[in-house]
Design a protein around this motif. Structure first.
Motif, short mmCIF file in Angstrom:
data_model
loop_
_atom_site.label_atom_id
_atom_site.label_comp_id
_atom_site.label_asym_id
_atom_site.label_seq_id
_atom_site.Cartn_x
_atom_site.Cartn_y
_atom_site.Cartn_z
N PRO A 93 0.80 -1.23 0.00
CA PRO A 93 0.00 0.00 0.00
C PRO A 93 0.83 1.28 0.00
CG PRO A 93 -0.13 -1.07 2.14
CD PRO A 93 0.61 -2.01 1.23
N THR A 94 2.13 1.19 0.31
CA THR A 94 2.96 2.39 0.29
C THR A 94 3.78 2.51 -0.99
OG1 THR A 94 4.86 1.35 1.38
CG2 THR A 94 3.17 2.32 2.82
N SER A 95 3.58 1.58 -1.93
CA SER A 95 4.36 1.63 -3.17
C SER A 95 3.82 2.68 -4.12
CB SER A 95 4.37 0.25 -3.86
OG SER A 95 3.10 -0.05 -4.39
N SER A 96 4.73 3.24 -4.89
CA SER A 96 4.35 4.14 -5.99
C SER A 96 5.38 3.97 -7.09
CB SER A 96 4.28 5.60 -5.53
OG SER A 96 5.56 6.10 -5.23
N CYS A 97 4.93 4.16 -8.32
CA CYS A 97 5.81 3.99 -9.47
C CYS A 97 5.79 5.22 -10.35
CB CYS A 97 5.39 2.78 -10.30
SG CYS A 97 5.50 1.19 -9.43
N GLY A 98 6.86 5.42 -11.04
CA GLY A 98 6.98 6.53 -11.97
C GLY A 98 7.95 6.14 -13.07
N ALA A 99 8.31 7.12 -13.87
CA ALA A 99 9.25 6.89 -14.97
C ALA A 99 10.03 8.17 -15.21
CB ALA A 99 8.51 6.47 -16.23
N PHE A 100 11.15 8.03 -15.91
CA PHE A 100 11.90 9.21 -16.34
C PHE A 100 12.49 8.93 -17.71
CE2 PHE A 100 14.85 6.78 -13.68
CZ PHE A 100 16.02 6.72 -14.44
N ALA A 101 12.80 10.01 -18.42
CA ALA A 101 13.41 9.90 -19.74
C ALA A 101 14.63 10.80 -19.78
CB ALA A 101 12.41 10.32 -20.83
N LEU A 102 15.67 10.32 -20.44
CA LEU A 102 16.85 11.14 -20.66
C LEU A 102 17.38 10.86 -22.05
CD1 LEU A 102 20.06 9.75 -19.04
CD2 LEU A 102 17.94 8.52 -18.83
N GLU A 103 18.09 11.82 -22.60
CA GLU A 103 18.64 11.66 -23.93
C GLU A 103 19.66 10.52 -23.93
OE1 GLU A 103 20.29 15.46 -24.97
OE2 GLU A 103 18.42 16.48 -24.41
N VAL A 104 19.61 9.68 -24.94
CA VAL A 104 20.54 8.55 -25.04
C VAL A 104 21.98 9.06 -25.02
CG1 VAL A 104 21.36 6.71 -26.58
CG2 VAL A 104 18.92 7.00 -26.16
N ALA A 105 22.22 10.22 -25.60
CA ALA A 105 23.57 10.78 -25.62
C ALA A 105 24.11 11.07 -24.22
CB ALA A 105 23.60 12.06 -26.45
N LYS A 106 23.23 11.18 -23.22
CA LYS A 106 23.66 11.46 -21.84
C LYS A 106 23.99 10.19 -21.07
CE LYS A 106 21.24 15.84 -21.28
NZ LYS A 106 20.23 16.57 -20.50
N LEU A 107 23.71 9.02 -21.63
CA LEU A 107 23.98 7.77 -20.91
C LEU A 107 25.45 7.59 -20.54
CD1 LEU A 107 21.51 5.34 -22.69
CD2 LEU A 107 21.39 6.16 -20.33
N PRO A 108 26.42 7.92 -21.43
CA PRO A 108 27.82 7.79 -21.00
C PRO A 108 28.16 8.71 -19.81
CG PRO A 108 27.70 7.89 -23.39
CD PRO A 108 26.32 8.22 -22.87
N ALA A 109 27.60 9.92 -19.80
CA ALA A 109 27.84 10.83 -18.68
C ALA A 109 27.24 10.28 -17.39
CB ALA A 109 27.28 12.22 -18.98
N LEU A 110 26.08 9.65 -17.50
CA LEU A 110 25.44 9.02 -16.35
C LEU A 110 26.28 7.86 -15.85
CD1 LEU A 110 23.03 8.82 -14.41
CD2 LEU A 110 21.90 7.42 -16.14
N ARG A 111 26.82 7.08 -16.79
CA ARG A 111 27.69 5.95 -16.41
C ARG A 111 28.92 6.45 -15.66
NH1 ARG A 111 30.48 3.48 -21.29
NH2 ARG A 111 31.43 5.50 -21.08
N ASP A 112 29.52 7.55 -16.15
CA ASP A 112 30.73 8.07 -15.53
C ASP A 112 30.48 8.79 -14.21
OD1 ASP A 112 32.05 7.07 -17.74
OD2 ASP A 112 32.17 9.01 -18.76
#
Length: 192
Positions: A62-81
């Motif tokens: 009963p306390t769970s909630s879900c969502g989503a997010f989007a980011l540019e694929v080009a930012k994935l390496p920066a997120l990894r680093d």
């Protein structure tokens, strides 16, 4: 501009029911063993520059909630680093507003306008009773005409050879749970 499929009365009643259930269940939850969270089911659709994301929360907590997010694929390496970049204003292109997160055994659809490009859409669920969020695999979508008729499955070929989308979020230092917990969940506006 944010467009939203609203079911106001249903959400108000559902929200009140979630709050009431959480309040009634709080003493029992304190001593109960936490229920493992399941990541949400995410369905995406794109029409011109409008991304629609349907988030379905399969959890009964009963306390769970879900969502989503989007980011540019080009930012994935920066997120990894540097996984902390996910908390920087403007790093995410869109995310579910904290007030609109999807409650247990419910679903909702969110829409937002994005600039032309390739995006990774990720669904996540959190709970007050489970310390580790459940995070789904990134889904790749193209918005606008920038990539024409490129098959989404072939987008992996456009990324650096050492970047595997399927394992990127799992391999982030500190885990995705720390990142989700640190997300600024107050805005659904596209990044400027």
């Amino acid at each position: 501009m944010q467009l939203r499929n609203r079911k106001s009365l249903g959400h108000a009643v559902g929200g009140a029911a979630i709050i009431a259930a959480a309040a009634l269940a709080a003493p029992a939850l304190a001593s109960a063993e936490p229920i493992e969270l399941t990541n949400p089911t995410i369905t995406t659709a794109v029409e011109e520059n409008t991304l629609s994301v349907t988030v379905a929360n399969p959890n009964v907590d009963p306390t769970s909630s879900c969502g989503a997010f989007a980011l540019e694929v080009a930012k994935l390496p920066a997120l990894r680093d540097d996984p902390s970049k996910i908390t920087e204003p403007g790093f995410l292109s869109w995310q579910t507003d904290v007030a609109d997160r999807v409650g247990p055994e419910s679903q909702d659809t969110f829409s937002t306008d994005l600039a032309d490009g390739a995006y990774a859409v990720v669904g996540e669920c959190v709970s007050e009773t489970v310390p580790t969020p459940a995070v789904g695999e990134p889904q790749l979508v193209t918005v606008g005409g920038v990539l024409g008729s490129v098959d989404l499955g072939s987008l992996q070929a456009l990324l650096p050879a050492d970047l595997d989308l399927g394992s990127l979020l799992e391999a982030l230092p500190g885990g995705i749970g720390d990142l989700i917990a640190g997300l600024p969940l107050g805005s659904t506006a596209p990044a400027a």
